[in-house]
Design an enzyme around this catalytic site. Sequence first.
Site, PDB file in Angstrom:
ATOM      1  CG  ASP A  63       2.807  32.910 -14.616  1.00  0.00           C
ATOM      2  OD1 ASP A  63       2.622  32.360 -13.852  1.00  0.00           O
ATOM      3  OD2 ASP A  63       4.155  32.748 -14.900  1.00  0.00           O
ATOM      4  CD  GLU A  90       3.302  36.000  -6.844  1.00  0.00           C
ATOM      5  OE1 GLU A  90       4.881  36.460  -6.749  1.00  0.00           O
ATOM      6  OE2 GLU A  90       3.423  34.608  -7.037  1.00  0.00           O
TER       7      GLU A  90
END
Length: 450
Positions: A12, A169
């Site tokens: 991420d 997301e």
Amino acid sequence: MSVPVIAGFFPDPTVCRVGDDYYLACSSFEYSPGVPLLHSRDLRRWEHIGNILDRVDAAEPSQGIYAPTLRHHDGRFWIITTDASRIRDGHLITHAERPEGPWSDPVYVAGTLGIDPDLAWDDAGNCYLTYASFQEGGGIVQVLVDPGTGKTLGDTRLVWRGTGMTNVEAPHLYQIDGVWYLVVAEGGTERGHAVTIARGPAPDGPFESCPGNPILSHRSTGHPVQNTGHADLVQSADGTWWAVYLGVRPHGFTPHFHVNGRETFLAAVTWTDGWPAFHEPSPPVTPIDHSFTDDFTGPVPHPRWVTPGRDLTCVRVRDARWHAEAVIDPDAGPARFVLRLDDRHWYGLVAEPGRISAVARIGDLEQEVGSVPVTAGPVTLRIAAVDPANLGAMSVTVGPDDIVLTVGDTELARLDGRYLSTEVGGGFTGRVLGVGPGRPDLFTYTSIQP
């Protein structure tokens, strides 16, 4: 796009530039201190300079600190992220004048139930918090916020539901040449992972989807890097654009197994008709030697060392093939040297006075698989990841690697690496090497390049 710029469990990624310096942060989940922070001058070579959250509560595997966003605004660094173990408290924000800190005590944004928060500022100084919502059908939502206090300054509104894939997301919001762009991840962080983008006239849209979506995905291909997504854009000082994103390198027979977690990759970005396209960086990224030795003589360990809230001091595995050694004195008390995916999936060497044993934990099953007597004094314990013995066979038993557990010159076990993979164990992390209780007398990690 086949060699990571940050190998191992660094998922991420989020990046920002300050002058000629780039700073990048990643998820850390149950490991503390949380949110690793790295620095680079060229986007290819990164140095782990610290961890932003030094006060992280103990968390279960794959809980804890989820995807952050790192930004530099008005002379200050800002991090917003989510503590999944306290998810109902809302996203947390911390800031600092310098990347090495000190970082402020976190504030929580009440009422923001979701993950993957982003901060962006408009020309008037308004700060927009954009995140993937867990409420009212999901989607990407947005609210004005005071980042210093965490107080919301209006109502939360839905801004985009993505292109129709699952798990919308990882939003990041940018103003580029007067246009607002919203980059998201879709398809889940597994094999269907993808990057999509939309644009609009204002921070809250309305957003139109790029006709070429997804702008990045390796799904349904034979590319050696899979699960690609969760991208963040950055512009260099010379005006060129780049993106960091996560991917995995699976090995072995179907369904293929990735073991070192989700890693950080780099792409060059070009713009055509107001939309970005991702390309292989030129020159291509080359592998890095991650070898190191620590004797723990300094007052503070290197920031690569973290703990999962248990009695282990851990370091991320960075390579497909490697070996590591820990020098431990069993007479000082019981200790373990383990290769860990999580609490329920690990292989290791357990040291006690007069004896070293090899132990395998797979799910609910834990078994001693070998042992050897040892004399008094320090002993060298060794764990290595090597080619599987049946490499190249047309067999469903071909895994990503074999894990070899050795004491001195005595091999105690050679175990199938599939059982320390995300495809078997689940979760969002990757392999780490752990030693504890206490620290070893000496620790050495050696990269084995193909």
